[in-house]
Scaffold this motif. Structure first.
Motif, mmCIF file in Angstrom:
data_model
loop_
_atom_site.group_PDB
_atom_site.id
_atom_site.type_symbol
_atom_site.label_atom_id
_atom_site.label_comp_id
_atom_site.label_asym_id
_atom_site.label_seq_id
_atom_site.Cartn_x
_atom_site.Cartn_y
_atom_site.Cartn_z
ATOM 1 N N PHE A 360 36.729 37.909 27.646
ATOM 2 C CA PHE A 360 37.391 38.608 28.745
ATOM 3 C C PHE A 360 38.360 37.679 29.460
ATOM 4 N N PHE A 361 39.502 38.228 29.864
ATOM 5 C CA PHE A 361 40.453 37.494 30.689
ATOM 6 C C PHE A 361 40.140 37.825 32.143
ATOM 7 N N TYR A 362 39.822 36.793 32.927
ATOM 8 C CA TYR A 362 39.409 36.991 34.320
ATOM 9 C C TYR A 362 40.527 36.563 35.267
ATOM 10 N N VAL A 363 40.751 37.385 36.286
ATOM 11 C CA VAL A 363 41.616 37.019 37.403
ATOM 12 C C VAL A 363 40.745 37.058 38.655
ATOM 13 N N LEU A 364 40.595 35.896 39.312
ATOM 14 C CA LEU A 364 39.779 35.784 40.523
ATOM 15 C C LEU A 364 40.668 35.429 41.713
ATOM 16 N N GLU A 370 36.314 36.169 44.613
ATOM 17 C CA GLU A 370 36.241 37.614 44.360
ATOM 18 C C GLU A 370 36.882 37.943 43.008
ATOM 19 N N LEU A 371 36.205 38.809 42.229
ATOM 20 C CA LEU A 371 36.770 39.256 40.954
ATOM 21 C C LEU A 371 37.858 40.286 41.228
ATOM 22 N N ILE A 372 39.083 39.978 40.790
ATOM 23 C CA ILE A 372 40.188 40.932 40.966
ATOM 24 C C ILE A 372 40.281 41.854 39.761
ATOM 25 N N SER A 373 40.213 41.274 38.564
ATOM 26 C CA SER A 373 40.248 42.114 37.358
ATOM 27 C C SER A 373 39.691 41.340 36.179
ATOM 28 N N ALA A 374 39.260 42.066 35.161
ATOM 29 C CA ALA A 374 38.774 41.463 33.912
ATOM 30 C C ALA A 374 39.032 42.442 32.786
ATOM 31 N N GLU A 429 58.330 34.720 33.405
ATOM 32 C CA GLU A 429 57.944 35.858 32.570
ATOM 33 C C GLU A 429 56.667 36.518 33.063
ATOM 34 N N GLY A 430 55.899 35.789 33.867
ATOM 35 C CA GLY A 430 54.607 36.312 34.320
ATOM 36 C C GLY A 430 53.613 36.448 33.180
ATOM 37 N N LEU A 431 53.685 35.525 32.223
ATOM 38 C CA LEU A 431 52.825 35.622 31.040
ATOM 39 C C LEU A 431 51.956 34.376 30.884
ATOM 40 N N ASP A 490 49.801 39.578 29.984
ATOM 41 C CA ASP A 490 50.241 39.862 31.350
ATOM 42 C C ASP A 490 49.003 39.934 32.238
ATOM 43 N N PRO A 491 48.790 38.954 33.112
ATOM 44 C CA PRO A 491 47.542 38.924 33.884
ATOM 45 C C PRO A 491 47.516 39.955 35.016
ATOM 46 N N VAL A 492 48.672 40.497 35.381
ATOM 47 C CA VAL A 492 48.697 41.503 36.448
ATOM 48 C C VAL A 492 48.228 42.851 35.899
#
Ligand code: CA
Length: 731
Positions: A360-364, A370-374, A429-431, A490-492
């Motif tokens: 899983f790719f995690y964005v905290l 706080e977990l923003i997305s996975a 690039e936001g990548l 793309d992490p967003v």
């Protein structure tokens, strides 16, 4: 925006400007002494210093993005070899060089350090910590080293045998050395230290063998220990004095876990946010892997497989996020951590990003954890997703082989969806560029497992049970299902933008540049430049060996260079390497530092031949009982270096082809008594009796005969591996 050509003077100006903009306390110090040692302000502003590469991930955010843009999509086809340096180790090269004021500093296998003039390649000095050869089998994944840290006039090195060494940057002379581990246990160090405000932070490895993980901070000048942060609780008698975060962790463990080490080693990723003053560490897997043995009855087993935020001044716990509660699959969270600012839902967020082994790719939120997305970045079958309310994975019951007692073929497996190979982040690039792995792993829970305090993998998994069989079709299927990719993520939106597929799982770390390029080496022996936006291949260089290390870039006197360590090795070529040979033919190790610039015209000498003995084993005269015993022991004690099912390696001796198979006494002298221990081949007494050592020989003879029969059955043109190294390309 087209950035100007960089020079050392301009870099210093940019640093000073960045310091002023960030209002950092150390800036004045730097401004007063621009030619002096590395200080807090210079490290905090490393992102704005493109001539140099001052810290492992280029900056504290570990983005591995350089604004240098002299080499770009329009001229990269003119990139050529500027100079190269042959190395004196022929094992996996995983290091990230540092570049400081026109000098390049590298670490190699066996924890050696070398310094060169970064423009001319003239050697300046070298340092050999003389790691004893018998340390080798304590390393799960090759005798690698990933890099140095710099502070003041010194460089800092973690050695495989557990020392932290300070070197004089000008001369390579040792300034001080401290032992950071209990060397009687199977601790090793492969990761790069980091320095925060005069404190050297160093972790360690060994969770495959039964150790307790921690990071330690030392005073950069004196080597005095300042604090130690344990990731898992210790023995019960320590409970009364332990800090609150460890008391909280202790409640999540069962049984006599401390006798088995518990694991949670911090063997690679760290990042630092100077503004929040938080150090982030990635914590490794449980020891042993199988939670039924490690913590009978379950529990989350904090802080295994977690990101933990720590106050670097004191080692105080601040927050954690556990990616894999109750870890049982070797799902480390030690993979590369990148810090960035992302606009999510209309708000700029300070985030921490990671693509750990669990797929899983995690964005905290890096201020709070706080977990923003996975979202999974590779196929996965161990969960039905992440519960965003609790932040926990929804684990499929069949994945818990530790509870069912039944085998589970997991994707990702113990090799992970991504290992230590650094990613890179291109802010324009936001990548995020992920060197991804797609590979399954057969988890066979081992009934009646007992720890071995001396040698061998301590996992609670039968590492021989899922071995590649001597069946051509099954082997071909497994090889085809084991692959890799460079994924632009793309992490967003948590979606894949593009990918470059690779036939093998084991490829290089990544560099992103202001020239709109992404550089990556690969397991077929090429260094490649792709466009950052769409992954189009623009340039490649045949390196004569597999590249697993990440490239870097720097400039000297206004000229941009790209550098990478080449040298095939690491866990895949040593352990499941038979699959790699089936995919792309045998890949030799030719260890070198390669440095490129526009118009570079240096040439490598002809590729050396891959010297392999013929596959000509003695006839098998053993018993079925010997094959069963020898197969089990091979999986537990031998396969970490000599490959799954003895399928052979091009980095270490292929035992199927070994002359030592010929006689029981000769084999025993090496495998039982340790005749070759200085080379890294230790004796396995007292773990293995003479009878068990002989059973291993019989098992290898049987496997060698099976593979010889397979080879003889193949059409001649398909027989890779008996002659020249295969020249597979990407297409
Ligand atoms: Ca591990």
């Amino acid at each position: 925006m087209k950035l100007p050509q960089w020079s050392a003077t301009r870099s210093a100006m940019w640093i000073a400007a960045a310091c002023a903009a960030l209002s950092l306390a150390g800036c004045t110090r730097y401004a007063e002494d621009p030619s002096g040692g590395i200080d807090a302000a210079q490290l905090a502003a490393a992102a704005a210093d493109p001539a140099n590469w001052l810290t492992y991930g280029r900056d504290y955010a570990e983005q591995r993005f350089s604004p240098l843009d002299q080499i770009d999509a329009g001229n990269v086809d003119g990139l050529g070899l500027a100079w190269f340096a042959d190395l004196d180790t022929a094992r996996g090269q995983e290091g990230t060089p540092l570049v400081i004021d026109g000098k390049i500093y590298i670490t190699t296998a066996w924890s050696k350090v070398k310094a060169y003039d970064a423009a001319s390649g003239a050697p300046l000095w070298q340092y050999d910590p003389k790691v004893p050869g018998e340390t080798g089998p304590k390393a799960c994944c090759d005798v690698v080293n990933r890099g140095l840290a710099a502070w003041g006039d010194k460089l800092y090195l973690g050695t495989l045998d557990g020392r932290l060494v300070a070197l004089d940057r000008a001369t390579g002379k040792q300034a001080w050395s401290v032992v950071t581990v209990d060397q009687a246990q199977s601790y090793t160090i492969t990761g790069a230290p980091r320095v925060i405000d005069g404190k050297v932070i160093i972790g360690n490895s060994g969770a495959e063998f039964g150790v307790r993980g921690y990071v330690t901070a030392y005073d950069a000048e004196s080597g005095k220990q300042l604090w130690r942060f344990y990731t898992v609780p210790g023995a019960p008698e320590e409970a009364a004095d332990e800090p609150a975060y460890l008391k909280k962790a202790r409640a999540t463990w069962n049984g006599e876990f401390w006798k088995l080490g518990g694991g949670g080693t911090v063997w690679d990723a760290m990042a630092y946010d100077p503004e929040l003053d938080l150090l982030y560490i990635g914590v490794g897997n449980g020891s042993p892997w199988n939670q039924a043995y490690r913590s009978p009855g379950g529990g989350d087993n904090l802080y295994l497989s977690s990101i933990v935020a720590i106050r670097p001044e004191t080692g105080e716990y601040v927050w954690h996020y556990q990616e894999t509660p109750g870890e049982t699959w070797d799902f480390t969270a030690t993979q590369h951590i990148i810090l960035a600012e992302l606009e999510i839902g209309g708000t700029m967020r300070k985030v921490l990003m990671q693509a750990p082994k669990n797929g899983f790719f995690y964005v905290l939120d890096r201020a709070t954890g706080e977990l923003i997305s996975a979202k999974n970045y590779v196929p996965q079958n161990w969960t039905s997703g992440i519960d965003m309310t609790t932040g926990r994975p929804i684990v499929r019951p069949e994945a818990r082989f530790d509870l069912t007692g039944q085998p589970f073929v997991g994707s990702p497996g113990a090799g992970g969806g991504h290992s230590w190979h650094p990613m890179a982040f291109n802010p324009a690039e936001g990548l995020v560029y992920i060197p991804a792995i797609e590979a399954a792993f057969p988890y066979f829970p081992e009934a009646g497992w007992k720890p071995d305090p001396n040698r061998g993998m301590n996992t609670g998994i039968d590492l021989s049970a899922g071995s590649m069989p001597a069946d051509a079709a099954v082997r071909a299927g497994a090889a085809a299902a084991t692959k890799g990719a460079l994924i632009a993520w793309d992490p967003v939106t948590q979606t894949e933008r593009w990918r470059v597929p690779y036939p093998g799982p084991w490829n290089g770390g990544v560099l992103a540049t202001g020239g709109g390029l992404v550089f990556q080496g690969n397991g077929m022996g090429n260094l490649v430049a792709y466009t950052a936006r769409d992954g189009k291949e623009l340039w490649r260089f045949a390196a004569q060996t597999g590249i697993i290390a990440p490239p870097i870039t720097y400039s000297v006197a206004g000229e941009q260079y790209v550098a990478v360590l080449a040298g095939w090795g690491g866990v895949w070529p040593l352990s499941p390497g038979g699959i790699l040979s089936e995919q792309a033919g045998p890949m030799p190790n030719v260890s070198r530092l390669l440095v490129f610039k526009l118009g570079g015209s240096a040439k490598l000498p002809p590729a050396p031949p891959l010297n392999r003995r013929p596959l000509d084993p003695p006839p098998f005269r053993g018993t079925a009982a010997q094959v069963a015993s020898g197969g089990y022991d091979f999986g537990r004690y031998c396969s970490q270096c000599h490959n799954d099912a003895a399928m052979g390696s091009t980095v270490l001796p292929d035992l199927r082809r070994s002359a030592a198979l010929e006689s029981e006494s000769g084999w025993r002298a090496i495998v039982h008594d340790g005749a070759l221990k200085d080379n890294g081949m230790v004796g396995f007494a007292p773990s293995l009796s003479r009878a068990r050592v002989e059973a291993v020989r019989q098992y290898v003879i049987k496997r060698a005969n099976e593979d010889k029969a397979l080879e003889n059955a193949r059409p001649a043109q398909a027989r890779a591996g008996t002659g020249k190294p295969a020249r597979r390309t990407l297409s």
